[in-house]
Design a protein around this motif. Structure first.
Motif, PDB file in Angstrom:
ATOM      1  N   UNK A 135      12.368 -13.288  10.582  1.00 36.19           N
ATOM      2  CA  UNK A 135      11.175 -13.839  10.766  1.00 36.19           C
ATOM      3  C   UNK A 135      10.234 -13.088   9.577  1.00 36.19           C
ATOM      4  N   UNK A 136       9.334 -13.837   8.826  1.00 38.69           N
ATOM      5  CA  UNK A 136       8.625 -13.206   7.870  1.00 38.69           C
ATOM      6  C   UNK A 136       7.606 -11.803   8.359  1.00 38.69           C
ATOM      7  N   UNK A 137       7.685 -10.834   7.473  1.00 39.68           N
ATOM      8  CA  UNK A 137       6.828  -9.545   7.832  1.00 39.68           C
ATOM      9  C   UNK A 137       5.701  -9.760   6.932  1.00 39.68           C
ATOM     10  N   UNK A 138       4.373 -10.012   7.897  1.00 43.66           N
ATOM     11  CA  UNK A 138       3.268  -9.985   7.003  1.00 43.66           C
ATOM     12  C   UNK A 138       2.477  -8.476   7.037  1.00 43.66           C
ATOM     13  N   UNK A 139       1.713  -8.217   6.153  1.00 41.71           N
ATOM     14  CA  UNK A 139       1.230  -7.057   5.642  1.00 41.71           C
ATOM     15  C   UNK A 139       0.103  -7.064   4.664  1.00 41.71           C
ATOM     16  N   UNK A 140      -0.939  -6.244   4.931  1.00 42.64           N
ATOM     17  CA  UNK A 140      -2.063  -6.401   3.904  1.00 42.64           C
ATOM     18  C   UNK A 140      -1.966  -5.341   3.036  1.00 42.64           C
ATOM     19  N   UNK A 141      -1.165  -4.361   3.177  1.00 45.43           N
ATOM     20  CA  UNK A 141      -1.101  -3.147   2.150  1.00 45.43           C
ATOM     21  C   UNK A 141       0.349  -2.529   2.424  1.00 45.43           C
ATOM     22  N   UNK A 142       0.533  -1.545   1.422  1.00 51.94           N
ATOM     23  CA  UNK A 142       2.162  -0.932   1.534  1.00 51.94           C
ATOM     24  C   UNK A 142       1.891   0.034   2.598  1.00 51.94           C
ATOM     25  N   UNK A 143       0.795   0.581   2.979  1.00 51.80           N
ATOM     26  CA  UNK A 143       0.835   1.697   4.054  1.00 51.80           C
ATOM     27  C   UNK A 143       0.998   0.485   5.460  1.00 51.80           C
ATOM     28  N   UNK A 144       0.183  -0.456   5.385  1.00 45.08           N
ATOM     29  CA  UNK A 144       0.464  -1.403   6.443  1.00 45.08           C
ATOM     30  C   UNK A 144       1.966  -1.827   6.880  1.00 45.08           C
TER      31      UNK A 144
END
Length: 305
Positions: free
Chosen positions: A69-78
């Motif tokens: 399933x797609x992995x959603x993230x707002x930043x590389x740290x996230x």
């Protein structure tokens, strides 16, 4: 002393941002989070994508493309902290995660990635296992051994899936139900009366290491003692930690953090820079007391010292 430390900190804070960034890049995820609490300057720099990207696996984009399933993230740290929780990849047959204090890759093979046999010549006679959905498993199915009194299995993983220059411990993740934990007779080794397996662990270019593992925890054996004599035998002869049997290592299981499954170490190895294949071969030789054995998978976990 405190004034000197404060002066040193202020001096460090006045360094060019490129210098601070370079110093931060030599730390660990844990260190970076600690540094972020010291000042607003450090906090802003500790969130930079280029710093957190170095803690991700070099092939992290390939891992994301394999995610079920797609992995959603707002930043590389996230993204880093999202990958600290295992994600399903390769059609749900593996999980991959990063160890949060070091960024080392951990990988788990589902039971369907394991080859089961019920004969020492690695042949199958009839049905060896059946695959069942288990609500508490991260995978779609776990394997229930049709006859847990004897079985063999092999599992393989390419070293490229793991972090280089890292020591790994391999774990069997399982559940079992047994009515008799041991049947010890005086004059015999107590380990011979417990559900035991032998483990052969090798890389393709090296000779194998041999270990033993017990499938029942020391705590469960204590709870199963029905008489004071049995308890005295256990306290006298059964070690509470890793021990030795004929010069080989013996591992004992424990509950996993999820509280649903048991895990027992099968051995450890050092993953260098070479491309290699890690082979795990387990043979159960004294598991006649086991009524039900359910296997979730084989985990390759970075050893954190």
């Amino acid at each position: 002393m405190e004034e000197a430390s404060r002066d040193e900190f202020e001096m460090f804070s006045t360094l060019p941002r490129d210098c601070i960034s370079l110093i931060f890049s030599l730390t660990s995820p844990r260190d970076l989070c600690s540094l972020a609490t010291l000042s607003s300057v450090f906090r802003s720099m500790a969130d930079l994508d280029e710093l957190w990207e170095q803690f991700l696996p070099p092939n992290y984009q390939d891992i994301l493309s394999r995610a079920s399933t797609p992995v959603h993230f707002s930043s590389i740290k996230d993204l880093f902290f999202r990958l600290c929780d295992p994600i399903l990849v390769d059609d749900g047959q593996k999980t991959i995660a990063v160890e949060k204090t070091s960024g080392k890759v951990c990988c788990m093979l589902s039971a369907k990635q394991v080859k089961f046999f019920n004969d020492r010549s690695f042949r199958k006679f009839g049905r060896v296992c059946e695959y069942l959905p288990v609500p508490e498993s991260r995978f779609m199915n776990a394997a229930r051994l049709v006859d847990p009194s004897f079985f063999d299995f092999q599992a393989m993983l390419t070293s490229a899936e793991l972090s280089n220059n890292t020591t790994y411990v391999i774990y069997l993740v399982y559940k079992l139900n047994t009515t008799t934990y041991f049947d010890w007779k005086e004059g015999t080794c107590i380990l011979d009366s417990l559900p035991m397996t032998t483990v052969e662990l090798c890389e393709s270019n090296s000779s194998p290491d041999n270990n033993y593992c017990c499938l029942v925890s020391v705590e469960d054996i204590h709870q199963a003692c029905e008489t004071e004599e049995e308890m005295e035998i256990i306290n006298t002869y059964l070690p509470s930690e890793i021990t030795s049997r004929d010069g080989e290592t013996v591992y004992y299981p424990k509950k996993r953090q999820d509280g649903h499954w048991m895990e027992v170490a099968l051995g450890e190895f050092f993953n260098g820079n070479e491309k290699d294949t890690i082979l795990v071969h387990l043979t159960a030789f004294d598991t006649s007391h086991i009524d039900t054995l359910l296997i979730e998978g084989i985990e390759f976990r970075a050893k954190i010292l």
